[in-house]
Design an enzyme around this catalytic site. Structure first.
Site, PDB file in Angstrom:
ATOM      1  N   LYS A 215      -6.440  21.048  14.687  1.00  0.00           N
ATOM      2  CA  LYS A 215      -5.304  20.977  13.776  1.00  0.00           C
ATOM      3  C   LYS A 215      -4.121  20.262  14.451  1.00  0.00           C
ATOM      4  O   LYS A 215      -4.172  19.939  15.643  1.00  0.00           O
ATOM      5  CB  LYS A 215      -4.918  22.402  13.314  1.00  0.00           C
ATOM      6  CG  LYS A 215      -6.031  23.080  12.485  1.00  0.00           C
ATOM      7  CD  LYS A 215      -6.149  22.507  11.117  1.00  0.00           C
ATOM      8  CE  LYS A 215      -7.310  22.872  10.220  1.00  0.00           C
ATOM      9  NZ  LYS A 215      -8.049  24.070  10.320  1.00  0.00           N
TER      10      LYS A 215
HETATM   11  C1  LIG Z   1      -8.819  25.133   9.619  1.00  0.00           C
HETATM   12  C2  LIG Z   1      -8.834  25.734   8.281  1.00  0.00           C
HETATM   13  C3  LIG Z   1      -8.759  27.128   8.072  1.00  0.00           C
HETATM   14  C4  LIG Z   1      -8.667  28.146   9.166  1.00  0.00           C
HETATM   15  O1  LIG Z   1      -9.546  27.946  10.172  1.00  0.00           O
HETATM   16  P1  LIG Z   1      -9.538  28.741  11.565  1.00  0.00           P
HETATM   17  O2  LIG Z   1     -10.482  27.936  12.378  1.00  0.00           O
HETATM   18  O3  LIG Z   1     -10.026  30.109  11.281  1.00  0.00           O
HETATM   19  O4  LIG Z   1      -8.155  28.750  12.140  1.00  0.00           O
HETATM   20  C5  LIG Z   1      -8.714  27.596   6.770  1.00  0.00           C
HETATM   21  N1  LIG Z   1      -8.746  26.766   5.729  1.00  0.00           N
HETATM   22  C6  LIG Z   1      -8.822  25.430   5.880  1.00  0.00           C
HETATM   23  C7  LIG Z   1      -8.812  24.569   4.680  1.00  0.00           C
HETATM   24  C8  LIG Z   1      -8.882  24.870   7.159  1.00  0.00           C
HETATM   25  O5  LIG Z   1      -8.960  23.539   7.293  1.00  0.00           O
END
Ligand SMILES: *Cc1c(COP(=O)(O)O)cnc(C)c1O
EC number: 2.6.1.102
Length: 380
Positions: A215
């Site tokens: 992210k």
């Molecule tokens: C990255 C993401 C999440 C959360 O992911 P984690 O790996 O648990 O932090 C949730 N929804 C979307 C759309 C994502 O891209």
């Protein structure tokens, strides 16, 4: 044409050795210093000053009344849905074009996702599709909105700001408010994205961020809940820390809580990353700008931010002419040192969710066949 695109990406990321990744983290600030301070303090786990500081930094940046850290974005979504009042057998409206975590979090409660179409100009949940589906299926009763056919309560709506691009929030909130449906924004991909000048994740009752390694800002693994209502935020803090009542030595808990709190050592990384967020966003928008100018001359469309929005361009996105060219370019680029990826398989095509209610999903299918994500890392 495919070799032209691959060469352009290689020029853009000229300093990268080996395959150019889709999104690599950037540690160019105080990361090492804060991690060392955290280790020196011995407070690497569930208490420590970086947790509070990280929450304050994110609340300041997003304009949320309160921000509460979680172990990851998926847990944060689970907690957000619980706090929004979603219960077993409830129905939760969301989009099929999303990462699996959105639909999984709904399922953890025993609630059921309803998958409605997305808009082509945002890639996210379409307010018109929601309005149409509710018109055909919803019935208002004293305590909320119900599905006429199944008899279940329609408890919440979870739009996701796909690849960082905000959905049409004004229109979506208007429909959901009219039907008394709580909005939980899956803003996991949209830290640094604004809708009409206001940060995504601060429009609904609750917003959720992710700090996974791919992210815009990473804590290794992590998530955050954003609240407009500080009291609800305080409740979240209580529930994510085992619902323990404060006491100097006694262990007393007043609810079924969760061990969802982010460790201090991850928050230390987060504090350093947040200091560089404005710079990350500036660089990411610059990369998107260069892609946009490059693709203008080609029969491939580069996806740009929806009107009235300022997007973080988390993952830069191409809309290919058709499925064949998508598959050709995926093969060509991955064979030639540039990592590219298609969109997620639609939730309605996965065995766990294929029985769920959905509408025609015209745009979702159209987009799923054409989307390609291309390298989007910040390089400082
Ligand atoms: C990255 C993401 C999440 C959360 O992911 P984690 O790996 O648990 O932090 C949730 N929804 C979307 C759309 C994502 O891209």
């Amino acid at each position: 044409m495919y070799n032209q695109i691959v060469s352009f990406i290689k020029t853009l990321y000229a300093g990268t050795e080996g395959t150019i990744p889709l999104h690599a983290p950037c540690f160019a600030g105080n990361e090492k210093r804060y991690l060392e301070a955290c280790i020196d303090s011995t407070f690497v786990s569930s208490v420590g000053k970086f947790v509070d500081r990280f929450e304050e930094m994110v609340a300041d940046y997003t304009g949320a009344a309160r921000a509460v850290v979680c172990v990851n974005g998926t847990n944060a979504l689970h907690m957000a849905l619980l706090l929004a009042g979603v219960k077993q057998y409830d129905e939760v409206i969301t989009q099929p074009l999303t990462f699996i975590a959105t639909a999984n979090a709904i399922s953890y409660i025993g609630a059921r996702p309803v998958f409605l179409d997305v808009d082509r100009d945002t890639l996210g949940l379409s307010p018109a599709a929601v309005e149409q589906w509710l018109k055909e299926n919803a019935q208002m009763r004293g305590d909320g909105c119900y599905n006429r056919t199944t008899g279940n309560r329609i408890a919440a709506c979870v739009p996701m700001h796909t690849f960082g691009h905000p959905v049409h929030l004004d229109e979506l909130l208007e429909v959901c408010n009219r039907y008394h449906i709580a909005v939980v924004e899956d803003a996991a991909e949209s830290l640094g994205s604004f809708y009409k000048g206001k940060h995504t994740g601060t429009f609904g009752k609750i917003g959720v961020l992710s700090f996974n390694g791919n992210k815009t800002v990473t804590t290794g693994g992590g998530g955050m809940l954003l609240f407009q209502d500080a009291d609800l935020g305080a409740r979240a803090k209580h529930l994510t820390t085992q619902a323990k009542l404060p006491h100097r030595w006694e262990f007393v808990h007043d609810a079924i809580g969760y061990n969802y709190r982010m460790p201090n050592i991850n928050a230390a990384l987060g504090c350093a990353q947040m200091e560089n967020l404005p710079l990350f966003i500036e660089k990411k928008r610059e990369i998107a700008h260069r892609y946009n100018a490059f693709f203008e001359a080609l029969p491939v469309s580069f996806f740009t931010e929806p009107e009235g929005c300022q997007s973080n361009y988390w993952l830069n996105t191409l809309i290919m002419p058709d499925k064949e060219s998508r598959d050709e370019f995926l093969a060509y680029s991955n064979d030639n040192g540039v990592m590219t990826r298609p969109a997620w398989r639609l939730m309605t095509q996965l065995p766990m969710f294929e029985q769920c209610q959905h509408d025609h999903l015209t745009n979702a299918h159209w987009l799923e066949e054409r989307i390609i994500n291309i390298p989007s890392s910040v390089v400082l």
